[in-house]
Scaffold this motif. Structure first.
Motif, PDB file in Angstrom:
ATOM      1  N   GLY A  72       0.804  -1.217   0.000  1.00 53.21           N
ATOM      2  CA  GLY A  72       0.000   0.000   0.000  1.00 53.21           C
ATOM      3  C   GLY A  72       0.836   1.265   0.000  1.00 53.21           C
ATOM      4  O   GLY A  72       0.320   2.355  -0.312  1.00 53.21           O
ATOM      5  N   LEU A  76      -0.434  -0.080 -10.928  1.00 57.68           N
ATOM      6  CA  LEU A  76      -0.214   0.914  -9.887  1.00 57.68           C
ATOM      7  C   LEU A  76       1.212   1.449  -9.935  1.00 57.68           C
ATOM      8  O   LEU A  76       1.446   2.656  -9.787  1.00 57.68           O
ATOM      9  CB  LEU A  76      -0.505   0.309  -8.513  1.00 57.68           C
ATOM     10  N   SER A  80       2.254   5.271 -10.821  1.00 54.71           N
ATOM     11  CA  SER A  80       3.079   6.019  -9.875  1.00 54.71           C
ATOM     12  C   SER A  80       4.292   6.626 -10.567  1.00 54.71           C
ATOM     13  O   SER A  80       4.679   7.769 -10.299  1.00 54.71           O
ATOM     14  CB  SER A  80       3.526   5.100  -8.728  1.00 54.71           C
ATOM     15  N   ARG A 135      -5.398   2.563  -5.920  1.00 54.71           N
ATOM     16  CA  ARG A 135      -5.161   2.499  -4.467  1.00 54.71           C
ATOM     17  C   ARG A 135      -6.444   2.140  -3.730  1.00 54.71           C
ATOM     18  O   ARG A 135      -6.390   1.451  -2.702  1.00 54.71           O
ATOM     19  CB  ARG A 135      -4.612   3.831  -3.959  1.00 54.71           C
ATOM     20  N   THR A 168      -6.626  -0.920  -1.178  1.00 50.84           N
ATOM     21  CA  THR A 168      -7.167  -0.758   0.180  1.00 50.84           C
ATOM     22  C   THR A 168      -8.291  -1.751   0.434  1.00 50.84           C
ATOM     23  O   THR A 168      -8.394  -2.356   1.514  1.00 50.84           O
ATOM     24  CB  THR A 168      -7.679   0.678   0.382  1.00 50.84           C
TER      25      THR A 168
END
Length: 303
Positions: A193, A221, A225, A237, A241
């Motif tokens: 995370g 991801l 990023s 994200r 989560t």
């Protein structure tokens, strides 16, 4: 040899049969699943690989078979952390003979040791290693949190970088800041995370357990990023989560993340969820909860 350790490097689970042998057929399926998801490397015999619970013979078989299947398509990292110094050397030599690219070293577990003792251990170990090494900070399992001074000394001994699984964001930031002038020294986060924050600050990737079953999601991801695609980062994200709140949160045992990963893979038909003792797979009720969560994720197109 300087490996360019970047991106998503899953800590691959070890597929086992009911009688606790290596499931070779499922191993191939799992590796192809990871590679088709675009992962940038594979880490064998980490915590999610249940390494400390496996015999040396099974560990060696896994490394040999996995390296043959991967066949140089991505870098292969092999965990050699052990209570036995000689056992670590033995596994490092086998990793080299099998075609692995690097080994991963955490502080030997069981006895609590000081920074000075860890540094002396590395001074004895590193000259005997036949492969480059990545340092591994895993205080929940090793009873020590590697100091910046110890990490610096490991870097001076030739460490490729460090995987940080402390779960401490400030420690991660401290690592990135301390080594910001050494971009070749990879800062790889073990708390998946934290990946966007790590990349934003100058980190290099993640050893993401969830990439065992949803590799593409974590690769996406990472890519978002790197390109600073804020909308994509927020979107993915939220899914990560939700993964923490569901698949990683089934059962009450501390081992629930590793068990959840294997159970998810089993439900997806990639490998079975047999565990090495002392861990045991989920019971029918918890397995049904994982199945429900996986179906929800898959309906959202997550893979």
């Amino acid at each position: 040899m300087q490996l360019n350790l970047r991106g998503i490097i899953p800590p691959m689970v070890t597929p086992l049969t009911a009688d606790k042998n290596l499931d070779q057929q499922s191993l191939k399926g799992l590796i192809e699943h990871l590679l088709s998801g675009g992962v940038h490397g594979i880490f064998l015999l980490g915590s999610n690989g249940e390494a400390p619970s496996l015999t040396y013979a099974l560990r060696k078989e896994l490394v040999t078979e996995a390296c043959q299947i991967i066949n140089g398509r991505v870098p292969v990292l092999v965990g050699i952390t052990d209570t036995s110094f000689e056992g670590s050397i033995e596994m490092a030599e086998h990793a080299k003979a099998s075609g692995a690219d690097a080994v991963v070293i955490a502080p030997p577990y069981y006895f609590p040791i000081s920074d000075g003792e860890m540094e002396a251990y590395l001074e004895d170990l590193v000259p005997k290693l036949p492969l480059p090494f990545l340092l591994y900070n895993m205080p929940s399992c090793t009873k020590m949190n590697l100091s910046m001074n110890t990490v610096e000394k490991a870097k001076n001994m030739g460490a490729l970088g460090i995987k940080d699984s402390s779960g401490n964001l400030e420690y991660l930031y401290d690592l990135i800041e301390t080594f910001q002038d050494s971009p070749e020294f990879a800062i790889i986060v073990g708390t998946e995370g934290f990946l966007p924050q790590a990349i934003e600050r100058g980190g290099h990737g993640a050893v993401a357990g969830g990439a065992n079953f949803f590799p593409r999601m974590f690769v996406d991801l990472y890519d978002a990023s790197v390109t600073k695609d804020e909308n994509k980062i927020v979107e993915i994200r939220e899914k990560v989560t939700h993964l923490y709140d569901t698949i990683y949160n089934v059962g009450k045992d501390f081992s629930r993340i590793t068990k959840g990963i294997k159970c998810a893979l089993s439900i997806m038909g990639i490998c079975d969820d047999y565990m090495a003792l002392p861990l045991r797979r989920f019971d029918a009720g918890d397995r049904e909860r994982i199945k429900t969560y996986i179906e929800i994720f898959e309906k959202q197109g997550i893979r």
